[in-house]
Design a protein around this motif. Structure first.
Motif, PDB file in Angstrom:
ATOM      1  N   VAL A  95       1.154  -1.019   0.174  1.00 43.78           N
ATOM      2  CA  VAL A  95      -0.092  -0.008   0.328  1.00 43.78           C
ATOM      3  C   VAL A  95       0.838   1.006  -0.079  1.00 43.78           C
ATOM      4  CG1 VAL A  95      -1.718   0.948   1.484  1.00 43.78           C
ATOM      5  CG2 VAL A  95      -2.063  -1.214   0.830  1.00 43.78           C
ATOM      6  N   PHE A  96       1.799   1.193   1.034  1.00 45.63           N
ATOM      7  CA  PHE A  96       2.824   1.827   1.273  1.00 45.63           C
ATOM      8  C   PHE A  96       3.428   2.482  -0.130  1.00 45.63           C
ATOM      9  CE2 PHE A  96       1.343   1.416   5.298  1.00 45.63           C
ATOM     10  CZ  PHE A  96       0.283   2.627   5.350  1.00 45.63           C
ATOM     11  N   GLY A  97       4.124   1.963  -1.413  1.00 43.99           N
ATOM     12  CA  GLY A  97       5.468   1.486  -2.084  1.00 43.99           C
ATOM     13  C   GLY A  97       3.822   1.559  -3.175  1.00 43.99           C
ATOM     14  N   ALA A  98       3.081   1.621  -3.284  1.00 50.12           N
ATOM     15  CA  ALA A  98       2.612   1.548  -4.519  1.00 50.12           C
ATOM     16  C   ALA A  98       2.584   2.746  -5.481  1.00 50.12           C
ATOM     17  CB  ALA A  98       0.798   1.036  -4.353  1.00 50.12           C
ATOM     18  N   SER A  99       2.684   2.563  -6.729  1.00 48.33           N
ATOM     19  CA  SER A  99       2.545   3.891  -7.582  1.00 48.33           C
ATOM     20  C   SER A  99       0.720   3.632  -8.294  1.00 48.33           C
ATOM     21  CB  SER A  99       3.478   3.930  -8.380  1.00 48.33           C
ATOM     22  OG  SER A  99       3.726   2.338  -9.653  1.00 48.33           O
ATOM     23  N   SER A 100       0.466   3.026  -8.569  1.00 49.65           N
ATOM     24  CA  SER A 100      -0.317   3.427  -8.972  1.00 49.65           C
ATOM     25  C   SER A 100      -2.609   3.286  -7.632  1.00 49.65           C
ATOM     26  CB  SER A 100      -0.964   2.148  -9.823  1.00 49.65           C
ATOM     27  OG  SER A 100      -2.917   1.701 -10.303  1.00 49.65           O
ATOM     28  N   PHE A 101      -2.604   3.679  -8.673  1.00 50.10           N
ATOM     29  CA  PHE A 101      -4.006   3.945  -7.907  1.00 50.10           C
ATOM     30  C   PHE A 101      -4.942   2.886  -7.521  1.00 50.10           C
ATOM     31  CE2 PHE A 101      -3.624   8.664  -7.464  1.00 50.10           C
ATOM     32  CZ  PHE A 101      -3.919   9.176  -6.058  1.00 50.10           C
ATOM     33  N   PHE A 102      -4.435   2.077  -8.115  1.00 44.82           N
ATOM     34  CA  PHE A 102      -5.633   1.488  -8.758  1.00 44.82           C
ATOM     35  C   PHE A 102      -5.100   0.283  -7.697  1.00 44.82           C
ATOM     36  CE2 PHE A 102      -7.363   3.118 -12.524  1.00 44.82           C
ATOM     37  CZ  PHE A 102      -8.338   2.797 -11.721  1.00 44.82           C
ATOM     38  N   ILE A 103      -4.017   0.005  -7.971  1.00 46.59           N
ATOM     39  CA  ILE A 103      -2.931  -1.341  -6.736  1.00 46.59           C
ATOM     40  C   ILE A 103      -3.608  -0.697  -5.126  1.00 46.59           C
ATOM     41  CG2 ILE A 103      -1.390  -1.722  -6.490  1.00 46.59           C
ATOM     42  CD1 ILE A 103       0.034  -1.690  -9.470  1.00 46.59           C
ATOM     43  N   PHE A 104      -2.731   0.999  -4.940  1.00 47.36           N
ATOM     44  CA  PHE A 104      -3.503   0.651  -3.730  1.00 47.36           C
ATOM     45  C   PHE A 104      -4.744   0.883  -3.139  1.00 47.36           C
ATOM     46  CE2 PHE A 104      -5.248   4.297  -1.693  1.00 47.36           C
ATOM     47  CZ  PHE A 104      -4.250   4.415  -0.615  1.00 47.36           C
ATOM     48  N   TYR A 105      -6.200   0.690  -3.703  1.00 47.92           N
ATOM     49  CA  TYR A 105      -7.757   1.111  -3.390  1.00 47.92           C
ATOM     50  C   TYR A 105      -7.199  -0.719  -3.324  1.00 47.92           C
ATOM     51  CZ  TYR A 105     -12.290   0.020  -3.560  1.00 47.92           C
ATOM     52  OH  TYR A 105     -13.432   0.027  -3.643  1.00 47.92           O
ATOM     53  N   ILE A 106      -6.367  -1.566  -4.196  1.00 45.25           N
ATOM     54  CA  ILE A 106      -6.973  -2.967  -4.609  1.00 45.25           C
ATOM     55  C   ILE A 106      -6.078  -3.418  -2.693  1.00 45.25           C
ATOM     56  CG2 ILE A 106      -5.967  -5.640  -5.069  1.00 45.25           C
ATOM     57  CD1 ILE A 106      -6.459  -4.089  -7.814  1.00 45.25           C
ATOM     58  N   CYS A 107      -4.682  -3.167  -2.378  1.00 40.64           N
ATOM     59  CA  CYS A 107      -4.002  -3.784  -1.362  1.00 40.64           C
ATOM     60  C   CYS A 107      -4.854  -2.490   0.231  1.00 40.64           C
ATOM     61  CB  CYS A 107      -2.996  -3.014  -1.182  1.00 40.64           C
ATOM     62  SG  CYS A 107      -1.523  -3.921  -2.675  1.00 40.64           S
ATOM     63  N   PHE A 108      -5.377  -1.985   0.059  1.00 43.76           N
ATOM     64  CA  PHE A 108      -6.606  -0.625   0.673  1.00 43.76           C
ATOM     65  C   PHE A 108      -7.213  -1.851   1.464  1.00 43.76           C
ATOM     66  CE2 PHE A 108      -9.279   2.033   2.061  1.00 43.76           C
ATOM     67  CZ  PHE A 108      -8.661   3.324   2.646  1.00 43.76           C
TER      68      PHE A 108
END
Length: 434
Positions: A95-108
């Motif tokens: 989450v804290f290292g993702a560069s894409s908003f969609f990867i961030f949302y999935i991990c979030f």
């Protein structure tokens, strides 16, 4: 060096012994020291991007996870428990290292699943089912507008990269922006989206409380900071004033409620809401001082609140109850525990040189730029923070202990290391602020 620190922590945690975990924790943090430099930045194949905020949150996640293993070595089904903790830690790093908003949302959203399993599998009261339902409904319902907003921007020709959107998207065209940030308001949480927090804290085991207070609440502040790059936050706009006023007013009410609590765990849980209201003010201020103050408060709260939950767990292990009236007289029974309780209590009330002090000073500077009313609310919240912090120490450490209470174990050296491991970085990381 960074990957060496990550691999060493994971390897020694899998071994499962207290000495191995302790050695891996401090050695891994030493190897991860380059992440804490002010000018650190990293990019890997467009999938991972790190800056100061993300790197600080990653180091905090690994550090708190190591302390959780030290405080939960003797739990039942330790292999399954350690697997869940490692999974949560891995998801948080993504989450804290993702560069894409969609990867961030999935991990979030994915971090919710192992957290629920942790509460259901290692919680010790039947009410944990209700706590899980509250947590699931609030977090999932609040995040639905966020995925709609991100999809709308992407299909309108925008990029999913966080840094790319900050430079290419016109903030004025992102409609209903305050609806998109509801997901982060729930995760912080701020009033009136805080009802799931107290229930989840009370029903969760000590490791679950340490994760919720030390790590998961920081997802809201981190997501808020990232979304501010593509969302227009006008200081004098009506939505901003409404959200900020309700959040600060709720933080003041929950701070007052802490003084009237009879459950030690509920008291520490409600105190998190007041601290996160400071973070909300700093993020929406759109100033460098506000953002820096919010980061310092998130880091300080993650260490201090996690330490207080671990402290309450040791008291519960001795007395068999979380009630304040049944946890008294520890100053005579275990002076070491009283000493650690005093250190964490005064750090929680923002005494120097803790990170909470520097963060709250910056928040007062930002609040004075808004209005005298906000400055007054911040003053009340800071005063009540000192009141309930001293209330925790005086009510539990002084007085006469319960007549039928006999301590069933001593405050071990490993327990003292866990407590001191929360306090030392909380009061010495100020050297990096200057």
């Amino acid at each position: 060096m960074v990957f060496s620190g990550l691999s060493l922590v994971v390897l020694l945690v899998l071994v499962g012994g207290e000495v191995e975990v302790l050695f891996g924790l401090f050695t891994g943090v030493f190897l991860l020291y380059p992440l804490l430099s002010w000018d650190f930045s990293a990019e890997l194949s467009g999938l991972v991007s790190l800056d100061l905020v993300g790197s600080v949150m990653i180091v905090l996640s690994l550090y708190i996870s190591g302390l959780m293993f030290l405080s939960s070595v003797g739990v039942n089904r330790f292999k399954a428990f350690s697997s869940l903790i490692l999974l949560i830690c891995l998801i948080l790093v993504m989450v804290f290292g993702a560069s894409s908003f969609f990867i961030f949302y999935i991990c979030f959203e994915s971090v919710l699943i192992p957290t629920l399993l942790l509460i259901l599998g290692w919680g010790y009261q039947p009410e944990r089912m209700q706590a899980v339902n509250y947590m699931l409904i609030y977090t999932v319902a609040g995040s639905l507008p966020l995925i709609y907003g991100l999809s709308f921007i992407y299909f309108s020709g925008g990029s999913s990269a966080m840094l790319g959107l900050e430079n290419s998207v016109s903030k004025s065209v992102v409609f209903f922006s305050w609806l998109y940030v509801v997901a982060f308001l729930v995760k912080l949480p701020v009033f009136p989206f805080h009802l799931w927090l107290s229930k989840a804290h009370v029903e969760a085991p000590v490791s679950g409380s340490m994760i919720l207070a030390g790590l998961l609440l920081k997802l809201g502040g981190y997501g808020f900071l990232r979304l501010c790059g593509i969302v227009e936050l006008l200081r004098l706009s009506v939505p901003m004033i409404m959200v900020l006023s309700v959040g600060l007013y709720g933080g003041m009410l929950t701070s007052v409620m802490c003084v009237r609590q009879v459950d030690l765990k509920a008291l520490v849980a409600y105190s998190s809401i007041g601290h996160m209201s400071f973070v909300l003010l700093g993020v929406v201020s759109n100033t460098i001082s506000g953002v820096l103050g919010g980061i310092l408060i998130m880091l300080g709260h993650g260490l201090c609140s996690s330490g207080l939950f671990s402290l309450v767990n040791y008291m519960y292990g001795n007395s068999g109850s979380r009630l304040i009236c049944l946890n008294k007289g520890y100053l005579l029974v275990c002076p070491t525990l009283s000493f650690v309780c005093f250190l964490l209590s005064v750090s929680n009330m923002a005494s120097p040189p803790s990170l909470n002090l520097f963060g709250e000073l910056l928040m007062f500077m930002v609040g004075s730029a808004f209005s005298c009313g906000i400055l007054l609310i911040l003053g009340v919240m800071s005063f009540m923070s000192a009141c309930y912090s001293l209330f925790i120490y005086v009510s539990s450490q002084h007085g006469k202990s319960f007549s039928l209470w006999v301590p069933n174990y001593l405050f071990s050296f490993c327990s003292f290391i866990v407590m001191l491991g929360h306090w030392l970085p909380l009061n010495f990381l100020f050297l990096f602020v200057s």
